[in-house]
Design a protein around this motif. Structure first.
Motif, PDB file in Angstrom:
ATOM      1  N   MET A   1      26.183  13.476  -2.598  1.00  0.00           N
ATOM      2  CA  MET A   1      24.747  13.589  -2.512  1.00  0.00           C
ATOM      3  C   MET A   1      24.114  12.531  -3.412  1.00  0.00           C
ATOM      4  SD  MET A   1      22.327  16.814  -3.454  1.00  0.00           S
ATOM      5  CE  MET A   1      22.399  17.551  -1.855  1.00  0.00           C
ATOM      6  N   LYS A   2      23.128  11.851  -2.897  1.00  0.00           N
ATOM      7  CA  LYS A   2      22.460  10.785  -3.628  1.00  0.00           C
ATOM      8  C   LYS A   2      21.530  11.375  -4.689  1.00  0.00           C
ATOM      9  CE  LYS A   2      19.255   7.018  -2.984  1.00  0.00           C
ATOM     10  NZ  LYS A   2      18.357   6.352  -2.081  1.00  0.00           N
ATOM     11  N   GLN A   3      21.644  10.870  -5.899  1.00  0.00           N
ATOM     12  CA  GLN A   3      20.768  11.308  -6.980  1.00  0.00           C
ATOM     13  C   GLN A   3      19.599  10.351  -7.077  1.00  0.00           C
ATOM     14  OE1 GLN A   3      21.063  13.976  -9.115  1.00  0.00           O
ATOM     15  NE2 GLN A   3      22.675  14.653  -7.732  1.00  0.00           N
ATOM     16  N   PHE A   4      18.448  10.876  -7.502  1.00  0.00           N
ATOM     17  CA  PHE A   4      17.310   9.997  -7.719  1.00  0.00           C
ATOM     18  C   PHE A   4      16.741  10.252  -9.091  1.00  0.00           C
ATOM     19  CE2 PHE A   4      15.349  13.802  -6.088  1.00  0.00           C
ATOM     20  CZ  PHE A   4      14.161  13.905  -6.778  1.00  0.00           C
ATOM     21  N   LYS A   5      16.178   9.234  -9.665  1.00  0.00           N
ATOM     22  CA  LYS A   5      15.533   9.374 -10.960  1.00  0.00           C
ATOM     23  C   LYS A   5      14.121   9.859 -10.717  1.00  0.00           C
ATOM     24  CE  LYS A   5      14.363   6.776 -15.113  1.00  0.00           C
ATOM     25  NZ  LYS A   5      14.366   7.919 -15.951  1.00  0.00           N
ATOM     26  N   PHE A   6      13.796  10.984 -11.270  1.00  0.00           N
ATOM     27  CA  PHE A   6      12.483  11.565 -11.081  1.00  0.00           C
ATOM     28  C   PHE A   6      11.458  10.735 -11.844  1.00  0.00           C
ATOM     29  CE2 PHE A   6      10.547  15.211  -9.272  1.00  0.00           C
ATOM     30  CZ  PHE A   6       9.381  15.384  -9.974  1.00  0.00           C
ATOM     31  N   PRO A   7      10.351  10.369 -11.210  1.00  0.00           N
ATOM     32  CA  PRO A   7       9.362   9.539 -11.884  1.00  0.00           C
ATOM     33  C   PRO A   7       8.661  10.305 -12.992  1.00  0.00           C
ATOM     34  CG  PRO A   7       8.518  10.292  -9.787  1.00  0.00           C
ATOM     35  CD  PRO A   7       9.955  10.746  -9.869  1.00  0.00           C
ATOM     36  N   THR A   8       7.982   9.572 -13.832  1.00  0.00           N
ATOM     37  CA  THR A   8       7.229  10.202 -14.902  1.00  0.00           C
ATOM     38  C   THR A   8       6.147  11.084 -14.307  1.00  0.00           C
ATOM     39  OG1 THR A   8       5.586   8.460 -15.000  1.00  0.00           O
ATOM     40  CG2 THR A   8       7.566   8.187 -16.381  1.00  0.00           C
ATOM     41  N   ALA A   9       5.645  12.009 -15.092  1.00  0.00           N
ATOM     42  CA  ALA A   9       4.575  12.897 -14.632  1.00  0.00           C
ATOM     43  C   ALA A   9       3.368  12.082 -14.180  1.00  0.00           C
ATOM     44  CB  ALA A   9       4.178  13.857 -15.749  1.00  0.00           C
ATOM     45  N   ARG A  10       3.062  11.001 -14.882  1.00  0.00           N
ATOM     46  CA  ARG A  10       1.913  10.159 -14.516  1.00  0.00           C
ATOM     47  C   ARG A  10       2.113   9.559 -13.119  1.00  0.00           C
ATOM     48  NH1 ARG A  10      -2.344   7.238 -16.621  1.00  0.00           N
ATOM     49  NH2 ARG A  10      -2.594   5.171 -15.738  1.00  0.00           N
ATOM     50  N   ASP A  49      13.631  17.471 -12.949  1.00  0.00           N
ATOM     51  CA  ASP A  49      14.205  16.337 -12.228  1.00  0.00           C
ATOM     52  C   ASP A  49      15.079  16.794 -11.064  1.00  0.00           C
ATOM     53  OD1 ASP A  49      13.056  14.494 -13.901  1.00  0.00           O
ATOM     54  OD2 ASP A  49      14.868  14.137 -15.075  1.00  0.00           O
ATOM     55  N   THR A  50      15.910  17.771 -11.287  1.00  0.00           N
ATOM     56  CA  THR A  50      16.856  18.222 -10.277  1.00  0.00           C
ATOM     57  C   THR A  50      16.150  18.824  -9.071  1.00  0.00           C
ATOM     58  OG1 THR A  50      18.456  18.672 -12.023  1.00  0.00           O
ATOM     59  CG2 THR A  50      18.898  19.642  -9.860  1.00  0.00           C
ATOM     60  N   ALA A  51      15.172  19.664  -9.310  1.00  0.00           N
ATOM     61  CA  ALA A  51      14.453  20.324  -8.220  1.00  0.00           C
ATOM     62  C   ALA A  51      13.402  19.419  -7.581  1.00  0.00           C
ATOM     63  CB  ALA A  51      13.792  21.602  -8.725  1.00  0.00           C
ATOM     64  N   GLY A  52      13.003  18.358  -8.253  1.00  0.00           N
ATOM     65  CA  GLY A  52      11.977  17.460  -7.721  1.00  0.00           C
ATOM     66  C   GLY A  52      10.594  18.069  -7.783  1.00  0.00           C
ATOM     67  N   GLY A  71      -6.790  24.454  -9.996  1.00  0.00           N
ATOM     68  CA  GLY A  71      -6.190  25.765  -9.769  1.00  0.00           C
ATOM     69  C   GLY A  71      -5.632  26.293 -11.073  1.00  0.00           C
ATOM     70  N   ASN A  72      -5.218  27.536 -11.066  1.00  0.00           N
ATOM     71  CA  ASN A  72      -4.552  28.096 -12.240  1.00  0.00           C
ATOM     72  C   ASN A  72      -3.155  27.483 -12.375  1.00  0.00           C
ATOM     73  OD1 ASN A  72      -6.735  29.741 -12.672  1.00  0.00           O
ATOM     74  ND2 ASN A  72      -5.811  31.516 -11.678  1.00  0.00           N
ATOM     75  N   ARG A  73      -2.601  27.071 -11.214  1.00  0.00           N
ATOM     76  CA  ARG A  73      -1.262  26.470 -11.173  1.00  0.00           C
ATOM     77  C   ARG A  73      -1.248  25.419 -10.067  1.00  0.00           C
ATOM     78  NH1 ARG A  73       3.643  27.196  -8.387  1.00  0.00           N
ATOM     79  NH2 ARG A  73       5.488  27.229  -9.717  1.00  0.00           N
ATOM     80  N   VAL A  74      -0.711  24.246 -10.354  1.00  0.00           N
ATOM     81  CA  VAL A  74      -0.544  23.203  -9.338  1.00  0.00           C
ATOM     82  C   VAL A  74       0.899  22.730  -9.395  1.00  0.00           C
ATOM     83  CG1 VAL A  74      -1.231  20.923  -8.517  1.00  0.00           C
ATOM     84  CG2 VAL A  74      -2.970  22.456  -9.473  1.00  0.00           C
ATOM     85  N   GLU A  75       1.577  22.815  -8.247  1.00  0.00           N
ATOM     86  CA  GLU A  75       2.965  22.370  -8.141  1.00  0.00           C
ATOM     87  C   GLU A  75       3.025  21.175  -7.206  1.00  0.00           C
ATOM     88  OE1 GLU A  75       7.255  23.904  -6.392  1.00  0.00           O
ATOM     89  OE2 GLU A  75       5.779  25.382  -7.040  1.00  0.00           O
ATOM     90  N   ILE A  76       3.744  20.149  -7.652  1.00  0.00           N
ATOM     91  CA  ILE A  76       3.927  18.955  -6.838  1.00  0.00           C
ATOM     92  C   ILE A  76       5.407  18.846  -6.521  1.00  0.00           C
ATOM     93  CG2 ILE A  76       3.716  16.455  -6.790  1.00  0.00           C
ATOM     94  CD1 ILE A  76       1.207  16.803  -8.484  1.00  0.00           C
ATOM     95  N   ARG A  77       5.736  18.703  -5.224  1.00  0.00           N
ATOM     96  CA  ARG A  77       7.134  18.648  -4.781  1.00  0.00           C
ATOM     97  C   ARG A  77       7.444  17.279  -4.186  1.00  0.00           C
ATOM     98  NH1 ARG A  77       7.698  24.384  -1.559  1.00  0.00           N
ATOM     99  NH2 ARG A  77       7.130  25.706  -3.319  1.00  0.00           N
ATOM    100  N   ARG A  78       8.676  16.849  -4.445  1.00  0.00           N
ATOM    101  CA  ARG A  78       9.164  15.573  -3.924  1.00  0.00           C
ATOM    102  C   ARG A  78      10.491  15.808  -3.227  1.00  0.00           C
ATOM    103  NH1 ARG A  78       6.677  11.395  -5.970  1.00  0.00           N
ATOM    104  NH2 ARG A  78       8.456  10.017  -5.855  1.00  0.00           N
ATOM    105  N   ASN A  79      10.841  14.918  -2.291  1.00  0.00           N
ATOM    106  CA  ASN A  79      12.128  15.025  -1.612  1.00  0.00           C
ATOM    107  C   ASN A  79      13.196  14.232  -2.375  1.00  0.00           C
ATOM    108  OD1 ASN A  79      11.788  12.307  -0.905  1.00  0.00           O
ATOM    109  ND2 ASN A  79      11.107  12.799   1.179  1.00  0.00           N
ATOM    110  N   GLN A  80      14.421  14.207  -1.857  1.00  0.00           N
ATOM    111  CA  GLN A  80      15.533  13.525  -2.539  1.00  0.00           C
ATOM    112  C   GLN A  80      15.310  12.021  -2.662  1.00  0.00           C
ATOM    113  OE1 GLN A  80      19.195  14.484  -3.104  1.00  0.00           O
ATOM    114  NE2 GLN A  80      18.454  16.530  -3.543  1.00  0.00           N
TER     115      GLN A  80
END
Length: 175
Positions: A1-10, A49-52, A71-80
């Motif tokens: 499985m290909k790993q990716f480096k998760f970008p900074t929060a910014r 990083d692992t969950a994206g 919102g009270n909570r904001v979730e941002i999701r990324r793919n592999q």
């Protein structure tokens, strides 16, 4: 499985807000907003990083140009591949807005849950949903807004929504 480096929060927030353009002239709105600084306020950030995912909690307010997501909570999701796939805002009255063009009014949306599907350029407003576009208003249990086509689909009921929230519309006459 290909790993990716998760970008900074910014970078993650930048990609989220660049992809969230409302209404007509999406390229204009995206470019105009992409040239603006990103401002994020929240009580907490959990970056996985692992969950994206990046999860902001505690009175979250994200702004960039004419775009705002709260919102009270904001979730941002990324793919592999590291591409933004979804932004989910939740709260008693989660909120999203953008002015698509300087000559047009701001488009505003509310719901207990707001889901922005990036690739489809589609926004779901769920539970006590409300959308204001050019003087027209739409209310109901579930509203779906297709950004590029300006199509609104509404239902009185939605999964996870208590009770029936009948659809109401107010459409302004053409000028």
């Amino acid at each position: 499985m290909k790993q990716f480096k998760f970008p900074t929060a910014r970078m993650l927030i930048a990609l989220a807000l660049v992809g969230m353009a409302w209404g007509s002239g999406p390229a204009l709105a995206q470019q105009r907003d992409a040239d603006q600084p990103i401002e994020v306020e929240a009580d907490q950030l959990d970056l996985d990083d692992t969950a994206g995912t990046a999860v902001y909690t505690g009175d979250v307010d994200i702004r960039r140009g004419t775009m705002q997501l709260t919102g009270n909570r904001v979730e941002i999701r990324r793919n592999q591949a590291g591409e933004l796939t979804r932004a989910i805002a939740t709260g008693e009255r989660a909120y999203i807005e953008q002015q698509p063009d300087p000559d047009e009014p701001v488009v505003r949306g509310w719901g207990r849950t707001i889901i922005y599907h990036v690739a489809e350029r589609r926004v779901e407003l769920i539970d006590r949903a409300e959308l204001h576009q050019r003087g027209d208003t739409f209310d109901g249990g579930y509203l779906e807004y297709f950004l590029d086509r300006r199509v609104v689909q509404a239902r009185a009921e939605s999964e996870g929504v208590e009770g029936r929230q009948r659809i109401r519309m107010t459409l302004q006459p053409e000028r």
